[in-house]
Design an enzyme around this catalytic site. Structure first.
Site, PDB file in Angstrom:
ATOM      1  N   ARG A  86      -5.100  22.131  35.153  1.00  0.00           N
ATOM      2  CA  ARG A  86      -4.399  21.565  36.308  1.00  0.00           C
ATOM      3  C   ARG A  86      -4.601  22.391  37.562  1.00  0.00           C
ATOM      4  O   ARG A  86      -4.639  21.854  38.673  1.00  0.00           O
ATOM      5  CB  ARG A  86      -2.908  21.442  35.984  1.00  0.00           C
ATOM      6  CG  ARG A  86      -2.592  20.370  34.996  1.00  0.00           C
ATOM      7  CD  ARG A  86      -1.223  20.528  34.410  1.00  0.00           C
ATOM      8  NE  ARG A  86      -1.099  21.799  33.690  1.00  0.00           N
ATOM      9  CZ  ARG A  86      -0.019  22.156  33.006  1.00  0.00           C
ATOM     10  NH1 ARG A  86       1.018  21.355  32.975  1.00  0.00           N
ATOM     11  NH2 ARG A  86       0.013  23.308  32.375  1.00  0.00           N
ATOM     12  N   ASP A 236       2.182  29.386  30.598  1.00  0.00           N
ATOM     13  CA  ASP A 236       1.550  28.098  30.310  1.00  0.00           C
ATOM     14  C   ASP A 236       1.156  28.065  28.843  1.00  0.00           C
ATOM     15  O   ASP A 236       0.686  29.078  28.302  1.00  0.00           O
ATOM     16  CB  ASP A 236       0.313  27.903  31.188  1.00  0.00           C
ATOM     17  CG  ASP A 236       0.059  26.434  31.460  1.00  0.00           C
ATOM     18  OD1 ASP A 236       0.801  25.600  30.912  1.00  0.00           O
ATOM     19  OD2 ASP A 236      -0.870  26.126  32.210  1.00  0.00           O
ATOM     20  N   ASP A 277       4.320   1.629  10.172  1.00  0.00           N
ATOM     21  CA  ASP A 277       3.520   2.579   9.400  1.00  0.00           C
ATOM     22  C   ASP A 277       4.402   3.620   8.730  1.00  0.00           C
ATOM     23  O   ASP A 277       4.207   3.966   7.563  1.00  0.00           O
ATOM     24  CB  ASP A 277       2.503   3.258  10.326  1.00  0.00           C
ATOM     25  CG  ASP A 277       1.651   4.277   9.612  1.00  0.00           C
ATOM     26  OD1 ASP A 277       0.853   3.884   8.743  1.00  0.00           O
ATOM     27  OD2 ASP A 277       1.781   5.479   9.907  1.00  0.00           O
ATOM     28  N   ALA A 282       1.499   2.008   3.036  1.00  0.00           N
ATOM     29  CA  ALA A 282       0.177   1.664   3.541  1.00  0.00           C
ATOM     30  C   ALA A 282      -0.059   2.373   4.877  1.00  0.00           C
ATOM     31  O   ALA A 282       0.794   3.103   5.377  1.00  0.00           O
ATOM     32  CB  ALA A 282       0.056   0.147   3.698  1.00  0.00           C
ATOM     33  N   GLY A 329      -4.703   0.719   2.626  1.00  0.00           N
ATOM     34  CA  GLY A 329      -3.745   1.217   1.643  1.00  0.00           C
ATOM     35  C   GLY A 329      -2.907   0.142   1.002  1.00  0.00           C
ATOM     36  O   GLY A 329      -1.753   0.367   0.657  1.00  0.00           O
ATOM     37  N   ASN A 366     -11.250  -1.300  -2.384  1.00  0.00           N
ATOM     38  CA  ASN A 366     -11.212  -0.751  -3.736  1.00  0.00           C
ATOM     39  C   ASN A 366     -10.045  -1.308  -4.536  1.00  0.00           C
ATOM     40  O   ASN A 366     -10.188  -1.622  -5.715  1.00  0.00           O
ATOM     41  CB  ASN A 366     -11.124   0.782  -3.680  1.00  0.00           C
ATOM     42  CG  ASN A 366     -12.411   1.426  -3.225  1.00  0.00           C
ATOM     43  OD1 ASN A 366     -13.385   1.470  -3.948  1.00  0.00           O
ATOM     44  ND2 ASN A 366     -12.416   1.920  -1.994  1.00  0.00           N
ATOM     45  N   HIS A 771      -9.216   8.284  10.257  1.00  0.00           N
ATOM     46  CA  HIS A 771      -9.256   9.491   9.438  1.00  0.00           C
ATOM     47  C   HIS A 771      -8.756  10.689  10.237  1.00  0.00           C
ATOM     48  O   HIS A 771      -9.028  10.816  11.429  1.00  0.00           O
ATOM     49  CB  HIS A 771     -10.680   9.778   8.957  1.00  0.00           C
ATOM     50  CG  HIS A 771     -11.177   8.795   7.943  1.00  0.00           C
ATOM     51  ND1 HIS A 771     -12.509   8.595   7.694  1.00  0.00           N
ATOM     52  CD2 HIS A 771     -10.514   7.952   7.125  1.00  0.00           C
ATOM     53  CE1 HIS A 771     -12.649   7.680   6.756  1.00  0.00           C
ATOM     54  NE2 HIS A 771     -11.445   7.272   6.395  1.00  0.00           N
ATOM     55  N   ALA A 793     -34.044  17.282  12.520  1.00  0.00           N
ATOM     56  CA  ALA A 793     -34.240  18.113  11.332  1.00  0.00           C
ATOM     57  C   ALA A 793     -35.139  17.445  10.299  1.00  0.00           C
ATOM     58  O   ALA A 793     -35.641  18.113   9.393  1.00  0.00           O
ATOM     59  CB  ALA A 793     -32.888  18.457  10.707  1.00  0.00           C
TER      60      ALA A 793
END
Length: 1085
Positions: A86, A236, A277, A282, A329, A366, A771, A793
């Protein structure tokens, strides 16, 4: 004693790693940090918290009355909206009087400003006392969490121009479970600090670190920390806490609220979904990015939701993307309905000239029942069909998983009946293909391929239902793989501890912690189609019951699997077990996992729970590394090794197992973070190659128990694996280890890799994805940077997730052409009968009722007595006699008849949940236990909380009887202390599972105690005695007995005989009365 004045602000100036978990590690505003610290820092330091909050509605006259120091001290003013740096942005006013503060605020308060790419309105400011000091009195301190421990950074020059602290600051690693000391701080951190302040600084840093640990901080930065001759000042501060530790730190934190990042408003709909939630087992997430956008999403799965956002942004839709969110879920139909109607309400508030699109997507589930969730979405579409057509909304659907065919059918049907354009696709369509269709980049097929019904995979089409197919002809790769199928060797005492390179074989045996019968049955069905000789599950561990045996199916036969109360008994009786799969909750997963690692026979542990505090996870990882145990999870669905072993619900139901050819090994091994996306990889790999050799979902938390390279290097050393697929994601740096291993020649097999989360760099403000670990704290952690490094790579990197399948096929075809892979001939696996309950769910069978009744109906949303809703029974006040009239005579009787029946009633003794609930809650309340302490104690003691839980009702689908009784108690009783206590317990239990509500038995039990204690008729001793002798049981027996008599008369009237029948065919009244008779008979004997 050191005097410390603290004036913490929203953010400090340095750019050091930040953290995130699921629920996200939460950044705190100043006001929230102030709530946490008092009472904890003052154990070592004396604190003063002086600040005043200013908004557009602030009355300065009232403000000075509340904070008189504003009129006497020099002041500092700055915004408190999670804005970094700031000072450099000109957003700090220093050394002003109050009039100067007002003038400084005029051009800034409620004005739009740009901070980086984010544009937002400055709404909230802080005023604090100005602290005069010299530049050389400013220091920099930071503590942040990492996998290996917590890093403490110190720089002797703090302030706005601190610069690159990672390069300049002294750094000290405090390993997991290690302690910090003042001598250590002086030696490692304060080498450049002023000698006359080293003692003060060392003492402060040690105290700060202990605070950081005790309150489960994951990030704590102070810049500047000022030390003068008068004391220590925190000018701060930036902080983040691990929100998953709420159940541990609730009493210390208090009620903490977390603001959105600067540039994004907090919407009430987001708060509503967050509340859903919190009340659900779930996961339900919603973040509004652009409420005026035309592209809306409703995606199932944390990983899949990121992939869909990536694809939308890749195809140019970033400026029109309205929201990010996910549901996963196994939410119920009601929860999905509530989520869907929120989305539909938001997207039909403002028209778009080009119309709007809704993408209802997801990977292959699943364990979520797709039909149940889609029925919730269908209900919402029907409710909003008018606005959806008015706003020209087109819906695109793609989904797979248990019962997905029925889900797709009902979605297609609602499109036809409402006239809303709905395009429906299943697993035959690439997951993100519908995004290209929705955005006009690819054509919409007229007749998409029709996937086979679930039943077609499970019912044997041959004449013999017991025949077993001959073995599949094996190619060279499989002959080599057979060597790996031998049992793992036992570790000798005193031998070096190393982790196994082969986690699962065809002989792997496992223990399952938790009564997860559906998951266990799925494992046994998988074992059977893989032609294993024996089930992979040796036993279950469930602390809440005594030792017993549980019935399961092994193909066509029924078998018994033991269930143990104590883990030690299970380990002793099953020494061949080397895998433990724990379904323990987030509260108990840490203790149960640490207990598991006391047994050397366990070499692999899969932790399914999501939301374990990061500090606990790191301790688990450290113990596992020391003991050579491989961890999969937390926050995972598990992993699968086709033809050998699968963890829990991995791979979904048998239809997906068979469709993805997971019953036999292929040549491709993969590792992913997401469980749902791992199942999508199963689908992609089975369609483009000869199939999966092994797949692991390491979990979405910030610190997974094992990392990508752990498994990639195992695959490199496994002869049967010919190519490797890695699905990485934004956040962390583990993918760079793969880059290094490829460059060094440690990995020589082809690696196909894609990191999801490329959309994050296109958003103007930070978005926490599904996640916990999906958050980039620096440029190198972005998905774009990691994909570029992997390609450089030598890994095979597609241009987008859309092309992942094509790249996998290209690499596979090249290996086949070179003779590295020799595909084997396909032979069908053994068939497995479908469970009765699932066949009924699919509508494949019907069964005549064993018991019929015409007096009550509990199949709908509300219980009916002779056609009269239970709410009406209460509202019309017909009394107990009137209720009996409905149940016995199916008539509403006149008042005098009701009174007569009530005079004739009497009950008998019976031990039910009413009595037990009253005793448990009374004892906990009277002993002064906090609700969280009560829940934790019952969990630790392995006891159920009586009066909590319901088979059908939940926090989102409440029992109207409970609501009506609760309202009556609140309105009519003099006091309801025990009921209030029970409702606080309910808040804790429903955060774990939505059906763990205070049920009608529990409510009656605690309310009856409140009545006895507060009505003024009984002494306290008398009230307690009535509870102890079981007076509450009469209510239970009375209600059940009336229902049973009603059924008896109903059967006589219908000329039906009474007979014994199975549980599903019996009403609850009959089950109770049979138990009552049995119990009474045993007492008499």
């Amino acid at each position: 004693m050191i005097c410390v004045r603290q004036f913490p602000q929203a953010e400090s100036g340095a750019d050091v790693p930040r953290t995130s978990t699921h629920p996200p590690t939460a950044q705190l505003s100043y006001c929230e940090r102030k709530k946490i610290r008092p009472g904890y820092l003052e154990q070592s330091f004396q604190n003063r918290f002086c600040y005043a909050n200013v908004t557009a509605e602030t009355d300065f006259q009232r403000l000075t009355q509340d904070h008189p120091w504003l009129l006497t001290e020099r002041l500092v003013v700055k915004p408190d909206q999670l804005i970094k740096r700031r000072g450099k942005l000109g957003l700090v006013g220093v050394n002003l009087d109050l009039n100067g503060v007002k003038e400084w605020l005029k051009p800034r308060l409620m004005k739009e400003t740009m901070v980086g790419k984010a544009k937002g309105t400055l709404k909230n400011f802080l005023i604090e006392p100005f602290v005069p000091h010299q530049q050389e009195e400013e220091f920099y301190v930071c503590i942040y969490a990492a996998r290996e421990g917590d890093y403490v950074l110190f720089h002797h020059e703090g302030g706005v121009d601190v610069g690159d602290v990672d390069a300049k600051a002294q750094k000290l690693l405090i390993g997991v479970d290690e302690k910090i000391s003042e001598d250590q701080v002086k030696k490692e951190l304060l080498t450049k600090g002023p000698n006359d302040k080293k003692a003060v600084l060392a003492s402060f840093i040690v105290g700060l670190f202990n605070l950081y640990e005790n309150l489960f901080f994951t990030y704590l930065e102070i810049n500047p920390l000022v030390v003068t001759k008068d004391g220590v000042y925190v000018l701060d501060m930036a902080a983040k806490i691990d929100a998953t530790a709420d159940y541990i730190c609730k009493s210390k934190w208090g009620d903490v609220e977390f603001p959105p990042p600067f540039g994004r408003e907090a919407y009430p709909e987001e708060a509503y979904i967050a509340d859903l939630d919190a009340k659900s087992g779930a996961s339900l997430k919603l973040t509004l990015l652009n409420p005026r956008g035309r592209i809306w999403t409703m995606v199932a799965g944390g990983g899949a939701s990121v992939v869909y956002s990536d694809t939308i942004c890749d195809l140019g839709g970033v400026n029109e993307l309205a929201n990010y969110g996910e549901y996963s879920g196994a939410p119920s139909e009601q929860q999905t309905y509530d989520y869907a109607k929120t989305i539909l309400s938001l997207m039909t508030r403002e028209k778009h000239p080009d119309g709007k699109v809704l993408i209802v997507g997801g990977s292959i589930a699943n364990f979520t029942n797709v039909a149940a969730t889609f029925k919730g979405i269908v209900r919402a579409i029907k409710d909003y069909q008018g606005p959806l057509k008015e706003h020209e909304v087109t819906i695109f659907v793609r989904r797979g998983g248990p019962n997905y065919q029925e889900g797709l059918r009902v979605m297609g049907e609602v499109g036809k009946t409402t006239g809303i354009p709905i395009h429906v696709f299943g697993t035959e369509t690439h997951m993100t293909a519908i995004v290209g269709m929705a955005l006009g980049h690819r054509p919409i097929p007229n007749q998409p391929p029709v996937a086979a019904h679930t039943a077609n995979f499970l019912l044997n089409s041959s004449s013999s239902s017991t025949s077993t197919p001959t073995s599949r002809r094996k190619g060279p790769s499989e002959n080599k793989a057979k060597v790996e199928g031998s049992p793992a060797k036992k570790v000798k005492a005193g031998a070096p501890v190393t982790k196994a390179s082969t986690l699962f074989t065809k002989h792997t045996k496992a223990l399952v912690w938790g009564m997860q019968t559906r998951a266990v049955q799925g494992m046994l069905d998988f074992d059977y189609v893989c032609s294993r000789d024996e089930p992979s599950v040796s036993a279950l561990i469930y602390p809440f019951t005594g030792d017993h045996k549980q019935k399961f199916y092994w193909g066509h036969k029924e078998i018994l699997i033991p269930v143990y109360k104590n883990m030690s008994d299970a380990m002793k009786k099953h020494p061949d077990v080397d895998v433990l799969i724990t379904f323990a909750s987030l509260r108990s997963a840490f203790e149960s996992t640490m207990e598991t690692m006391q047994y050397p026979q366990i070499r692999t542990i899969a932790i399914i729970a999501e939301g374990i505090p990061e500090a606990h996870t790191r301790k688990i990882i450290k113990a596992a590394d020391e003991k050579g145990v491989t961890l999969i999870g937390p926050a995972t669905v598990g992993g699968i090794k086709p033809g050998c072993f699968k963890i829990g619900n991995t791979g979904g139901m048998l239809d997906n197992i068979l469709a993805s050819k997971l019953y036999r090994p292929g040549s491709v091994a993969y590792v992913s973070r997401s469980g749902g996306m791992s199942n999508e990889l199963n689908n992609i790999i089975s369609r483009t190659t000869d199939g999966v050799f092994e797949g692991v979902a390491i979990g979405g938390d910030r610190y997974p128990g094992s990392v990508f390279t752990d498994h990639v290097l195992r695959y490199q050393d496994t002869p049967g694996v010919k190519m490797i697929v890695v699905l990485g994601e934004i956040g962390g740096t583990e993918e760079y280890k793969i880059c290094k291993a490829i460059k060094q020649g440690r990995i020589t097999k082809p690696v196909v890799c894609w990191c999801i989360g490329t959309c994050a760099t296109m958003f103007s403000s930070e978005v926490q994805f599904g996640h916990a670990g999906a958050c980039a704290n620096q440029a190198s952690e972005t998905a774009v940077a990691k994909n570029k490094a992997l390609k450089e790579a030598g890994a095979h990197v597609p241009r987008s997730f859309d092309e992942l399948g094509e790249i996998i096929k290209s690499v596979y075809d090249d290996l086949v052409s070179k003779g590295v892979i020799q595909p084997a001939e396909e032979v069908p696996p053994p068939t497995v009968p479908m469970d009765y309950s699932w066949a009924r769910e699919l509508g494949l069978i019907r069964k005549p009722a064993s018991f019929m009744t015409s007096i009550c109906d509990e199949r709908g949303q509300e219980l009916l007595y002779a056609g009269m809703p239970i709410t009406e029974v209460f509202k019309t006040e017909i009394g107990l006699g009137g209720t009996l009239g409905l149940l016995w005579f199916q008539r509403r009787l006149p008042k005098y008849a009701c009174q007569f029946i009530e005079m004739c009633l009497m009950g008998d003794r019976f031990g039910g949940a009413l009595d037990a609930a009253a005793k448990q809650f009374s004892h906990a309340f009277d002993s002064g236990m906090l609700p969280m302490e009560f829940v934790n104690k019952m969990k630790k003691d392995g006891k159920l909380i009586m009066g909590i839980g319901h088979r059908v009702k939940s926090i989102n689908n409440p029992d109207m009887r409970v609501q009506i009784l609760k309202d009556f108690v609140k309105q009519s009783f003099p006091a309801s202390q025990l009921l209030d206590y029970a409702l606080e317990v309910e808040k804790i239990t429903t955060s774990k599972k939505p059906n763990l509500i205070l049920n009608v038995d529990g409510l009656i039990g605690v309310a009856f105690v409140d009545l006895l204690r507060t009505c003024g008729v009984f002494t306290r001793d008398e009230a307690d005695e009535f509870v102890e002798i079981g007076a509450l049981n009469g209510i239970f027996v009375l209600g059940r007995s009336m229902g049973f008599i009603g059924h008896y008369l109903d059967q006589k009237r219908l000329k039906q005989g009474l007979s014994m029948c199975c549980r599903d065919a019996m009403s609850s009244d009959m089950r109770v009365i049979i138990y009552l008779v049995t119990t009474t008979t045993s007492h008499n004997q």
